[in-house]
Design a protein around this motif. Structure first.
Motif, mmCIF file in Angstrom:
data_model
loop_
_atom_site.group_PDB
_atom_site.id
_atom_site.type_symbol
_atom_site.label_atom_id
_atom_site.label_comp_id
_atom_site.label_asym_id
_atom_site.label_seq_id
_atom_site.Cartn_x
_atom_site.Cartn_y
_atom_site.Cartn_z
ATOM 1 N N SER A 15 -6.870 66.585 19.495
ATOM 2 C CA SER A 15 -5.478 66.128 19.474
ATOM 3 C C SER A 15 -4.537 67.315 19.296
ATOM 4 O O SER A 15 -3.484 67.373 19.927
ATOM 5 C CB SER A 15 -5.271 65.088 18.368
ATOM 6 O OG SER A 15 -5.390 65.688 17.091
ATOM 7 N N GLU A 19 -2.523 67.020 22.732
ATOM 8 C CA GLU A 19 -1.375 66.110 22.641
ATOM 9 C C GLU A 19 -0.070 66.852 22.917
ATOM 10 O O GLU A 19 0.207 67.902 22.321
ATOM 11 C CB GLU A 19 -1.333 65.429 21.274
ATOM 12 C CG GLU A 19 -2.283 64.249 21.202
ATOM 13 C CD GLU A 19 -2.231 63.525 19.868
ATOM 14 O OE1 GLU A 19 -1.444 63.906 18.981
ATOM 15 O OE2 GLU A 19 -3.018 62.572 19.713
ATOM 16 N N THR A 51 -0.542 62.243 26.164
ATOM 17 C CA THR A 51 0.413 61.739 25.169
ATOM 18 C C THR A 51 -0.246 61.411 23.842
ATOM 19 O O THR A 51 0.422 61.405 22.811
ATOM 20 C CB THR A 51 1.138 60.488 25.701
ATOM 21 O OG1 THR A 51 0.154 59.488 26.005
ATOM 22 C CG2 THR A 51 1.921 60.829 26.957
ATOM 23 N N ALA A 52 -1.535 61.108 23.858
ATOM 24 C CA ALA A 52 -2.218 60.779 22.598
ATOM 25 C C ALA A 52 -3.719 60.915 22.795
ATOM 26 O O ALA A 52 -4.233 60.730 23.901
ATOM 27 C CB ALA A 52 -1.880 59.368 22.139
ATOM 28 N N ARG A 54 -7.210 59.352 21.121
ATOM 29 C CA ARG A 54 -7.666 58.286 20.228
ATOM 30 C C ARG A 54 -9.172 58.131 20.324
ATOM 31 O O ARG A 54 -9.819 58.697 21.204
ATOM 32 C CB ARG A 54 -7.028 56.944 20.627
ATOM 33 C CG ARG A 54 -5.521 56.978 20.735
ATOM 34 C CD ARG A 54 -4.952 55.590 20.794
ATOM 35 N NE ARG A 54 -5.647 54.742 21.779
ATOM 36 C CZ ARG A 54 -5.117 53.639 22.294
ATOM 37 N NH1 ARG A 54 -3.889 53.274 21.940
ATOM 38 N NH2 ARG A 54 -5.781 52.908 23.153
ATOM 39 N N TRP A 62 -8.061 59.830 26.027
ATOM 40 C CA TRP A 62 -6.863 60.657 26.158
ATOM 41 C C TRP A 62 -5.851 59.861 26.977
ATOM 42 O O TRP A 62 -6.043 59.657 28.173
ATOM 43 C CB TRP A 62 -7.150 61.973 26.884
ATOM 44 C CG TRP A 62 -8.267 62.805 26.325
ATOM 45 C CD1 TRP A 62 -8.844 62.696 25.091
ATOM 46 C CD2 TRP A 62 -8.959 63.875 26.992
ATOM 47 N NE1 TRP A 62 -9.851 63.624 24.942
ATOM 48 C CE2 TRP A 62 -9.935 64.362 26.095
ATOM 49 C CE3 TRP A 62 -8.833 64.466 28.241
ATOM 50 C CZ2 TRP A 62 -10.797 65.412 26.428
ATOM 51 C CZ3 TRP A 62 -9.681 65.514 28.574
ATOM 52 C CH2 TRP A 62 -10.648 65.979 27.664
#
Length: 279
Positions: A15, A19, A51-52, A54, A62
């Motif tokens: 991340s 990110e 964007t994130a 997880r 992703w």
DNA sequence: CACGAACCCTGGCTGC
DNA sequence: TGCAGCCAGGGTTCGT
């Protein structure tokens, strides 16, 4: 053996690198892992912003700025290596299957010698319903996951509890190591029938699962920093396990003198446990 | 439907 | 020393 804690650690590491960054170059060094890469995979990632990052069960996700998500699995031997911006770019090794460069200049390499891993693209709107993810059970670290939820997940099963814990429909993210460790921590025999995992025993098993997973994440998180100063590799780490891989050792439980860790095979998988401590 | 076994794959270990 | 054989295991598929 990447299980939930190892994937969580990988996601935390990635991340910070991915990110908010745009992927400026993506190279595939083979057409497939356990399953083929989607058509045009490298091109579809190139230019996208992450964007994130997880995790769901043992899958990392992703989220991209075009509504799609890279969903991947580490399989047995998958690791990510991160080369920070400005560092020497290592020449790709034999098992470096995907190499991604971000607009910050970091290089993220997916390495997987045994190729049990996978990496694919799924629309974000389908992350809950895609066949790969739809039937996965509750996240063990969710506050809502409790004894009653475990009992519900085990309903209809008649076999032993340990193989059931490996079923991702019952609870997400548990693999062979943490199934063994949690049962040991809970003092529950891996051979005990699912139908007897109820009430306080179920609550004890849930508490043990949460504890071993949290400790492994904490350990992975701390060793991650040390690790990255060496070579930046994100993967899985050496934890000290109480019973896993310790056949013949004295039982580490203090209340069962004379107990020995033994290995049995259940559903084709090794189970390590202490028959004195675990009932 | 539940469950077990085979399968995918390669590195590392054991035993001859 | 070398090499064959086995084992590890997450998830999928197939058979019972």
């Amino acid at each position: 053996m990447p299980e939930l804690p190892e994937v969580e650690t990988v996601c935390k590491g990635l991340s910070g690198v991915l990110e908010g960054r745009r992927l400026v170059h993506v190279a595939l060094h083979r057409p497939d892992l356990r399953v083929p890469f989607p058509a045009g995979f490298a091109d579809r990632l190139t230019g996208r912003m992450v964007t994130a990052v997880r995790r769901r069960a043992k899958y990392y996700q992703w989220l991209l700025d075009d509504g799609w998500a890279v969903v991947g699995h580490l399989g047995m031997s998958g690791t990510f290596e991160v080369s920070p911006p400005g560092s020497n770019r290592p020449p790709p090794g034999k098992h470096d299957h995907v190499v991604i460069e971000t607009d910050a200049g970091a290089i993220v390499t997916f390495r997987d010698p045994r190729r049990f891993g996978l990496m694919t693209l799924i629309p974000q709107a389908e992350l809950e319903t895609h066949p790969m993810l739809a039937d996965i059970g509750p996240e063990p670290l969710d506050d809502v996951f409790d004894g009653a939820m475990l009992v519900a997940g085990l309903a209809g099963r008649r076999g032993p509890i340990k193989p059931a814990l490996l079923d991702q429909k019952v609870v997400a993210g548990i693999g062979n190591i943490y199934a063994c460790e949690a049962l040991f921590r809970a003092g529950i025999s891996p051979r005990r029938g699912c139908d007897s995992i109820t009430g306080k025993r179920a609550a004890r098993l849930v508490a043990a699962l949460k504890a071993v997973l949290c400790e492994a994440i904490a350990s992975g998180g701390s060793s991650l920093r040390d690790h990255r100063t060496v070579n930046g590799e994100l993967g899985y780490f050496q934890h000290s396990f109480a019973v896993y891989g310790r056949e013949g050792d004295p039982c580490p439980g203090c209340d069962c003198p004379g107990g020995t860790v033994q290995r049995i095979v259940q559903a084709g998988r090794s189970t390590f446990f202490c028959a004195k401590r675990q009932r």
